[in-house]
Every structure is written in C-alpha cells, then in structure tokens.
Scaffold this motif. Structure first.
Motif, mmCIF file in Angstrom:
data_model
loop_
_atom_site.group_PDB
_atom_site.id
_atom_site.type_symbol
_atom_site.label_atom_id
_atom_site.label_comp_id
_atom_site.label_asym_id
_atom_site.label_seq_id
_atom_site.Cartn_x
_atom_site.Cartn_y
_atom_site.Cartn_z
ATOM 1 N N THR A 35 -33.792 7.518 -9.525
ATOM 2 C CA THR A 35 -34.300 7.648 -10.885
ATOM 3 C C THR A 35 -34.747 6.329 -11.495
ATOM 4 O O THR A 35 -35.337 6.319 -12.570
ATOM 5 C CB THR A 35 -33.224 8.258 -11.789
ATOM 6 O OG1 THR A 35 -32.084 7.382 -11.834
ATOM 7 C CG2 THR A 35 -32.791 9.619 -11.270
ATOM 8 N N LYS A 36 -34.464 5.209 -10.857
ATOM 9 C CA LYS A 36 -34.770 3.907 -11.430
ATOM 10 C C LYS A 36 -36.027 3.309 -10.829
ATOM 11 O O LYS A 36 -36.397 3.581 -9.691
ATOM 12 C CB LYS A 36 -33.590 2.942 -11.208
ATOM 13 C CG LYS A 36 -32.308 3.350 -11.920
ATOM 14 C CD LYS A 36 -32.439 3.203 -13.419
ATOM 15 C CE LYS A 36 -31.149 3.567 -14.135
ATOM 16 N NZ LYS A 36 -31.253 3.406 -15.590
ATOM 17 N N ARG A 37 -36.696 2.451 -11.604
ATOM 18 C CA ARG A 37 -37.825 1.667 -11.101
ATOM 19 C C ARG A 37 -37.263 0.419 -10.413
ATOM 20 O O ARG A 37 -36.304 -0.172 -10.893
ATOM 21 C CB ARG A 37 -38.759 1.256 -12.238
ATOM 22 C CG ARG A 37 -39.467 2.441 -12.888
ATOM 23 C CD ARG A 37 -40.311 1.971 -14.051
ATOM 24 N NE ARG A 37 -41.345 1.048 -13.602
ATOM 25 C CZ ARG A 37 -42.548 1.429 -13.180
ATOM 26 N NH1 ARG A 37 -42.858 2.708 -13.121
ATOM 27 N NH2 ARG A 37 -43.449 0.532 -12.801
ATOM 28 N N HIS A 38 -37.875 0.010 -9.314
ATOM 29 C CA HIS A 38 -37.335 -1.098 -8.543
ATOM 30 C C HIS A 38 -38.427 -2.122 -8.264
ATOM 31 O O HIS A 38 -39.552 -1.773 -7.907
ATOM 32 C CB HIS A 38 -36.753 -0.594 -7.222
ATOM 33 C CG HIS A 38 -35.728 0.482 -7.401
ATOM 34 N ND1 HIS A 38 -34.484 0.243 -7.943
ATOM 35 C CD2 HIS A 38 -35.777 1.811 -7.133
ATOM 36 C CE1 HIS A 38 -33.810 1.376 -7.986
ATOM 37 N NE2 HIS A 38 -34.565 2.332 -7.503
ATOM 38 N N ASN A 39 -38.065 -3.390 -8.423
ATOM 39 C CA ASN A 39 -38.989 -4.480 -8.163
ATOM 40 C C ASN A 39 -38.598 -5.149 -6.851
ATOM 41 O O ASN A 39 -37.694 -5.978 -6.817
ATOM 42 C CB ASN A 39 -38.952 -5.489 -9.319
ATOM 43 C CG ASN A 39 -39.980 -6.593 -9.141
ATOM 44 O OD1 ASN A 39 -40.706 -6.632 -8.139
ATOM 45 N ND2 ASN A 39 -40.048 -7.495 -10.099
ATOM 46 N N TYR A 40 -39.274 -4.783 -5.773
ATOM 47 C CA TYR A 40 -38.922 -5.312 -4.462
ATOM 48 C C TYR A 40 -39.256 -6.795 -4.339
ATOM 49 O O TYR A 40 -38.657 -7.496 -3.529
ATOM 50 C CB TYR A 40 -39.653 -4.520 -3.376
ATOM 51 C CG TYR A 40 -39.187 -3.098 -3.266
ATOM 52 C CD1 TYR A 40 -38.080 -2.772 -2.499
ATOM 53 C CD2 TYR A 40 -39.836 -2.083 -3.952
ATOM 54 C CE1 TYR A 40 -37.638 -1.458 -2.402
ATOM 55 C CE2 TYR A 40 -39.404 -0.765 -3.866
ATOM 56 C CZ TYR A 40 -38.302 -0.464 -3.093
ATOM 57 O OH TYR A 40 -37.871 0.823 -3.007
ATOM 58 N N ALA A 41 -40.198 -7.272 -5.142
ATOM 59 C CA ALA A 41 -40.579 -8.680 -5.065
ATOM 60 C C ALA A 41 -39.411 -9.595 -5.391
ATOM 61 O O ALA A 41 -39.338 -10.734 -4.923
ATOM 62 C CB ALA A 41 -41.746 -8.962 -6.011
ATOM 63 N N PRO A 62 -39.577 8.389 0.296
ATOM 64 C CA PRO A 62 -40.409 7.470 1.086
ATOM 65 C C PRO A 62 -41.786 7.229 0.487
ATOM 66 O O PRO A 62 -42.359 6.149 0.659
ATOM 67 C CB PRO A 62 -40.521 8.173 2.449
ATOM 68 C CG PRO A 62 -39.338 9.061 2.530
ATOM 69 C CD PRO A 62 -39.082 9.512 1.120
ATOM 70 N N ARG A 63 -42.333 8.204 -0.205
ATOM 71 C CA ARG A 63 -43.693 8.042 -0.733
ATOM 72 C C ARG A 63 -43.769 6.939 -1.779
ATOM 73 O O ARG A 63 -44.829 6.381 -2.020
ATOM 74 C CB ARG A 63 -44.200 9.364 -1.303
ATOM 75 C CG ARG A 63 -43.462 9.853 -2.524
ATOM 76 C CD ARG A 63 -44.041 11.165 -3.050
ATOM 77 N NE ARG A 63 -43.332 11.639 -4.218
ATOM 78 C CZ ARG A 63 -42.272 12.417 -4.183
ATOM 79 N NH1 ARG A 63 -41.793 12.801 -3.007
ATOM 80 N NH2 ARG A 63 -41.675 12.822 -5.295
ATOM 81 N N LYS A 64 -42.638 6.609 -2.396
ATOM 82 C CA LYS A 64 -42.629 5.541 -3.395
ATOM 83 C C LYS A 64 -42.479 4.158 -2.764
ATOM 84 O O LYS A 64 -42.975 3.167 -3.291
ATOM 85 C CB LYS A 64 -41.473 5.753 -4.385
ATOM 86 C CG LYS A 64 -41.584 6.995 -5.239
ATOM 87 C CD LYS A 64 -40.407 7.069 -6.200
ATOM 88 C CE LYS A 64 -40.512 8.300 -7.090
ATOM 89 N NZ LYS A 64 -39.374 8.373 -8.055
ATOM 90 N N VAL A 65 -41.771 4.116 -1.639
ATOM 91 C CA VAL A 65 -41.349 2.827 -1.089
ATOM 92 C C VAL A 65 -42.476 2.092 -0.382
ATOM 93 O O VAL A 65 -42.650 0.888 -0.551
ATOM 94 C CB VAL A 65 -40.159 3.028 -0.123
ATOM 95 C CG1 VAL A 65 -39.767 1.710 0.530
ATOM 96 C CG2 VAL A 65 -38.981 3.615 -0.874
ATOM 97 N N LYS A 70 -45.441 -2.957 0.310
ATOM 98 C CA LYS A 70 -46.675 -3.651 0.678
ATOM 99 C C LYS A 70 -47.133 -4.569 -0.447
ATOM 100 O O LYS A 70 -47.627 -5.676 -0.206
ATOM 101 C CB LYS A 70 -47.768 -2.641 1.018
ATOM 102 C CG LYS A 70 -47.543 -1.917 2.333
ATOM 103 C CD LYS A 70 -48.635 -0.876 2.575
ATOM 104 C CE LYS A 70 -48.405 -0.113 3.858
ATOM 105 N NZ LYS A 70 -49.423 0.940 4.075
ATOM 106 N N ALA A 71 -46.955 -4.124 -1.689
ATOM 107 C CA ALA A 71 -47.352 -4.942 -2.834
ATOM 108 C C ALA A 71 -46.427 -6.130 -3.025
ATOM 109 O O ALA A 71 -46.846 -7.197 -3.479
ATOM 110 C CB ALA A 71 -47.377 -4.082 -4.102
#
Length: 310
Positions: A35-41, A62-65, A70-71
């Motif tokens: 449910t949370k937004r995640h900043n992988y950077a 998986p469709r979100k990850v 990649k970004a």
C-alpha cells in the motif's frame, strides 16, 4: 584530481587485463508493503561502480517494481534477468556493456506452499543462474515460513529449495556454480528472549548480545542449513517488525520480538582461485515504508587467474 568513480573505473579496466579479475556486486533485499509508495533510489548506491546489482523484493505487485527499479538505477546499468513467483521477485542488473560477457542465463522458481492475500504471498524461492565472464553465479531470493515456532519447517524449506532449483533439466555434465548468493526474508527469529528485554538491548545499542538468540545462526551452527555459506556480522539492528511509516518496533497487540528476518549469505565453491570480500552489510534504517527494513551488501569477487577457473 580524478574522481573516485573515475579511479575505480580505471582500476577495473586494468585488473581485467592483468592476472586479476575484479567483479563488484551490490545486493539488496526488501520485504515491502503493497500500500505504500517506495523510492528505490534511496536504497541503491550510485557512488560506487558495480558490475552486477541483484535486487530481491517481496509483498508487492511485480508490475510496479520493474519500472521503478529501472528508473532508480544509474544510466550505466540495464536489466539482464528477472524472475517472479506471484509477489516474490528477483532482478539482476548489469553494466550496459554486459551483453558480450554473458554466456548463459537461466531462471527457476520453487514453491514451498503458503499463498494468499490480494497479491498472493506464496512462500518459496526464485533464482537466476548466470555465466558472466566465465564465472558461474547463482542468485536465490526466498521467502520462508513465518513464526518463531516454525524453525524445523524453515530448515526443511531451505534444504528443499537448495536441492530443487535448476534440477528439473539436470545435466550430469554441467559444472557447479562458482558462487551462490542467497537473500530474502528467511523469517528466522530470536528465540529464548521476550520482546521487552530484547527491545531494551536494542535501544541501548547492545543488540550484539542478541546474536546467540538468532535461530539462523543457531541452526547453521548445528549444520542444519547453509553449510559452507558466509554471512557478514549482524552489526545493524533487527530488521523486523516495525510499525509501517516509522522506525518504532511493533506496537500491535502481538508486540512481536524484533528479529533479523532479512539476510544475505554467500558461498564460494572455488576458494583456491576466487576470493570474496564483503565490504559492507547493513540495513537502511531511514526507510520507513514497510514493516521490514531493507538490507544491502557490497561483495567483491577477485579471481586470481581467469585461466584456472573451471
């Protein structure tokens, strides 16, 4: 003065033409909250040059990850392999010139039961096997059964996964991997201590005294799991269970005992010709979007003589 990044790039080129081959690898594992937004950077270091970056995630669609990873990665890297089993996912990134160095890449998955929820949280493992510059590597990302009482079940799952992955099309002439990296929410807990004494030690930065209570270290010491594997010292605080959106341990009615559920281990098969140096093994405490803290490691492989690797 050249930058550190430029110096490392020069060093990597020089070693590849000499008697040493130097392969830095970044590894990240995070059990997420859908449910949370995640900043992988925030979790992927860009200041160091890594040949390979391995990212294991769980409990998120998986469709979100794929797009977010990649970004987040620097422009120097591209996706070279991925495998998913419902919400359990493993991604492998390499430098953009990696294509000519990859001789083989295969994926596999193994379920050990336990599935449910909106996105289907199945227990088991996903894996990628790659031949990179003649070095055979296996990356395994897993999610094992929960709860402190299920130690033997987790042990059995580890053994089953280890024996089952890549066995369906077994080739008797295939050579074993040079290195296996195992990461994931292994779900081993602290045993023999209640939650408040454990939290008091953590609060006073004395969590090193909890190492003797760690089920994974206990079971590995008994020879039940991960024979021959290495792990860095657990200098960071237990990574589970937090209140989502904070760095406070679980305040629900369960008040779970904090535990090091999220781990990264590795095993070298050809120690005569290959060394593995673990430069860092840490959790990322400032990330608060899940009830788990992400864990990352920076591992450097040094091959003494490419011609002797078999």
């Amino acid at each position: 003065m050249p930058s550190m990044r430029a110096f490392i790039g020069w060093f990597l080129k020089v070693t590849e033409f000499g008697m040493l081959t130097f392969i830095p690898i970044d590894i990240l594992i995070w059990s997420l909250n859908e449910t949370k937004r995640h900043n992988y950077a925030e979790m992927i270091p860009t200041e160091r040059l890594s040949r390979i970056r391995s990212v294991g995630v769980d409990n998120v669609s998986p469709r979100k990850v794929d797009k977010l990873l990649k970004a987040a990665l620097p422009q120097t890297h591209m996706l070279i392999g991925k495998v998913t089993m419902q919400s359990l996912q493993l991604y492998l990134f390499g430098q953009k010139n990696s294509g000519s160095f990859i001789k083989e890449i295969n994926v596999d998955k193994e379920s050990v039961g336990g599935c449910g929820g909106i996105i289907g949280r199945k227990k088991g493992a996903v894996a990628i096997r790659i031949n990179y510059k003649g070095i055979r590597m296996v990356f395994i990302s897993c999610h094992l059964s929960a709860h402190a009482r299920n130690v033997e079940e987790r042990n059995s799952q580890c053994r089953h996964i280890s024996h089952s992955l890549f066995s369906k099309n077994w080739n008797p002439y295939a050579r074993p991997s040079h290195i296996t990296v195992w990461l994931g929410d292994l779900n081993y807990r602290l045993q023999g201590i209640d939650t408040y004494p454990a939290r008091n030690l953590i609060h006073n930065d004395l969590h090193r005294h909890l190492l003797t209570k760690d089920q994974l270290l206990q079971e590995a010491g008994r020879g039940q799991i991960f024979n021959g594997y290495c792990e860095g010292t657990l200098t960071f605080k237990p990574t589970y269970k937090y209140n989502v959106g904070s760095s406070n341990y679980d305040t629900s009615y369960k008040v779970r005992v904090p535990s090091w559920t999220d781990r990264i281990l590795f095993k070298i098969e050809d120690s005569d010709n290959m060394e593995a140096t673990l430069h860092s093994y840490e959790s990322i405490d400032e990330i608060i979007g899940s009830d788990h803290k992400p864990v990352r490691a920076h591992l450097c492989l040094t091959l003494h003589s490419q011609g002797q690797i078999k």
